[in-house]
Design a protein around this motif. Structure first.
Motif, mmCIF file in Angstrom:
data_model
loop_
_atom_site.group_PDB
_atom_site.id
_atom_site.type_symbol
_atom_site.label_atom_id
_atom_site.label_comp_id
_atom_site.label_asym_id
_atom_site.label_seq_id
_atom_site.Cartn_x
_atom_site.Cartn_y
_atom_site.Cartn_z
ATOM 1 N N LYS A 34 56.882 27.578 -81.534
ATOM 2 C CA LYS A 34 56.917 26.528 -80.312
ATOM 3 C C LYS A 34 56.346 27.044 -79.015
ATOM 4 O O LYS A 34 56.553 26.337 -78.133
ATOM 5 N N CYS A 35 55.930 28.408 -79.047
ATOM 6 C CA CYS A 35 55.208 28.820 -77.769
ATOM 7 C C CYS A 35 54.186 27.749 -77.404
ATOM 8 O O CYS A 35 53.567 27.547 -78.424
ATOM 9 N N PRO A 36 53.757 27.766 -76.247
ATOM 10 C CA PRO A 36 52.950 26.796 -75.557
ATOM 11 C C PRO A 36 51.596 27.206 -76.021
ATOM 12 O O PRO A 36 50.670 26.236 -76.610
ATOM 13 N N ILE A 37 51.315 28.430 -76.279
ATOM 14 C CA ILE A 37 50.017 29.045 -76.891
ATOM 15 C C ILE A 37 50.008 28.644 -78.256
ATOM 16 O O ILE A 37 48.663 28.423 -78.728
ATOM 17 N N SER A 38 50.873 28.954 -78.927
ATOM 18 C CA SER A 38 50.830 28.487 -80.514
ATOM 19 C C SER A 38 50.476 27.085 -80.581
ATOM 20 O O SER A 38 49.765 26.888 -81.513
ATOM 21 N N LYS A 39 51.296 26.215 -79.572
ATOM 22 C CA LYS A 39 50.898 25.097 -79.990
ATOM 23 C C LYS A 39 49.518 24.286 -79.596
ATOM 24 O O LYS A 39 48.784 23.669 -80.232
ATOM 25 N N ILE A 40 48.947 25.127 -78.625
ATOM 26 C CA ILE A 40 47.436 24.958 -78.377
ATOM 27 C C ILE A 40 46.504 25.227 -79.514
ATOM 28 O O ILE A 40 45.613 24.541 -79.912
ATOM 29 N N LEU A 41 46.832 26.603 -80.247
ATOM 30 C CA LEU A 41 46.018 26.760 -81.000
ATOM 31 C C LEU A 41 46.210 26.163 -82.462
ATOM 32 O O LEU A 41 45.244 26.032 -83.256
ATOM 33 N N LYS A 42 47.363 25.465 -82.708
ATOM 34 C CA LYS A 42 47.637 24.759 -83.681
ATOM 35 C C LYS A 42 47.020 23.389 -83.826
ATOM 36 O O LYS A 42 47.053 22.562 -84.611
ATOM 37 N N ASN A 43 46.331 22.826 -82.588
ATOM 38 C CA ASN A 43 46.193 21.475 -82.101
ATOM 39 C C ASN A 43 44.551 21.529 -81.986
ATOM 40 O O ASN A 43 43.811 22.540 -82.009
ATOM 41 N N ARG A 44 44.108 20.364 -81.668
ATOM 42 C CA ARG A 44 42.835 20.210 -81.602
ATOM 43 C C ARG A 44 42.388 20.676 -80.237
ATOM 44 O O ARG A 44 43.054 20.549 -79.292
ATOM 45 N N ILE A 45 41.094 21.611 -80.018
ATOM 46 C CA ILE A 45 40.747 22.029 -78.681
ATOM 47 C C ILE A 45 39.308 21.437 -78.468
ATOM 48 O O ILE A 45 38.397 21.451 -79.353
ATOM 49 N N ASN A 46 39.038 20.823 -77.339
ATOM 50 C CA ASN A 46 37.742 20.471 -76.795
ATOM 51 C C ASN A 46 37.293 21.601 -75.708
ATOM 52 O O ASN A 46 38.247 21.468 -74.773
ATOM 53 N N ILE A 47 36.317 21.836 -75.718
ATOM 54 C CA ILE A 47 35.903 22.852 -74.549
ATOM 55 C C ILE A 47 34.675 22.112 -73.988
ATOM 56 O O ILE A 47 33.646 21.657 -74.795
ATOM 57 N N ASN A 48 34.718 21.653 -72.737
ATOM 58 C CA ASN A 48 33.579 20.851 -72.108
ATOM 59 C C ASN A 48 32.822 21.903 -70.957
ATOM 60 O O ASN A 48 33.778 22.357 -70.101
ATOM 61 N N THR A 49 31.786 22.051 -71.138
ATOM 62 C CA THR A 49 30.972 23.286 -70.514
ATOM 63 C C THR A 49 29.997 22.395 -69.700
ATOM 64 O O THR A 49 29.232 21.621 -70.118
ATOM 65 N N ALA A 50 30.075 22.973 -68.284
ATOM 66 C CA ALA A 50 29.119 22.135 -67.277
ATOM 67 C C ALA A 50 28.356 23.266 -66.488
ATOM 68 O O ALA A 50 28.776 24.525 -66.664
ATOM 69 N N LEU A 51 27.324 22.742 -65.742
ATOM 70 C CA LEU A 51 26.692 23.747 -64.842
ATOM 71 C C LEU A 51 27.058 23.257 -63.404
ATOM 72 O O LEU A 51 27.117 22.153 -63.224
#
Length: 135
Positions: free
Chosen positions: A118-135
């Motif tokens: 239930k730690c917040p980082i575990s929750k992040i890693l077990k769910n969908r992650i989107n990385i938006n990269t911009a210039l």
């Protein structure tokens, strides 16, 4: 979107091979690659830093829970590592092992395993992650 951090994490790299400076609120972290990969091993590599984040979050979450319950568990230790398999698609497996000092019942251990997830980082890693990269 509400960001989780008050200030952005900033980073920079110069001409020294793989040595990165990462800045946050009031501090600076040097990241580097091991000598075997061409770095100077001045700081943790990105994989180590990634796992350190999970370690710190897990330990803090467990400490908060243990303190709230009033359990006599003076020390928590954690050990992490990771492996990747690329067939049929990239899959990352993280091993996380916990140990506790003091007398910890089997019931407490079972509950602490649930709380670790239930730690917040575990929750992040077990769910969908989107990385938006911009210039």
């Amino acid at each position: 979107m509400d960001y989780l951090l008050e200030n952005n994490i900033e980073g920079a790299i110069g001409s020294q091979k793989y040595l990165c400076a990462i800045f946050w609120r009031n501090g600076k972290l040097l990241m580097d690659e091991p000598e075997s990969l061409g770095g100077n091993d001045i700081g943790p590599d990105p994989f180590s830093t990634f796992l350190a984040s999970l370690a710190g979050c897990t330990l803090s979450t467990l400490r908060m829970y243990i303190d709230r319950k009033g359990w006599d568990i003076p020390e928590i230790k954690i050990s992490l590592n990771m492996a990747q398999e690329s067939a049929p698609e990239l899959e990352t497996k993280i091993s996380r092992t916990l140990s506790f000092s003091g007398n910890v019942s089997d019931e407490q251990k079972e509950r602490l395993l649930i709380i670790a997830d239930k730690c917040p980082i575990s929750k992040i890693l077990k769910n969908r992650i989107n990385i938006n990269t911009a210039l």
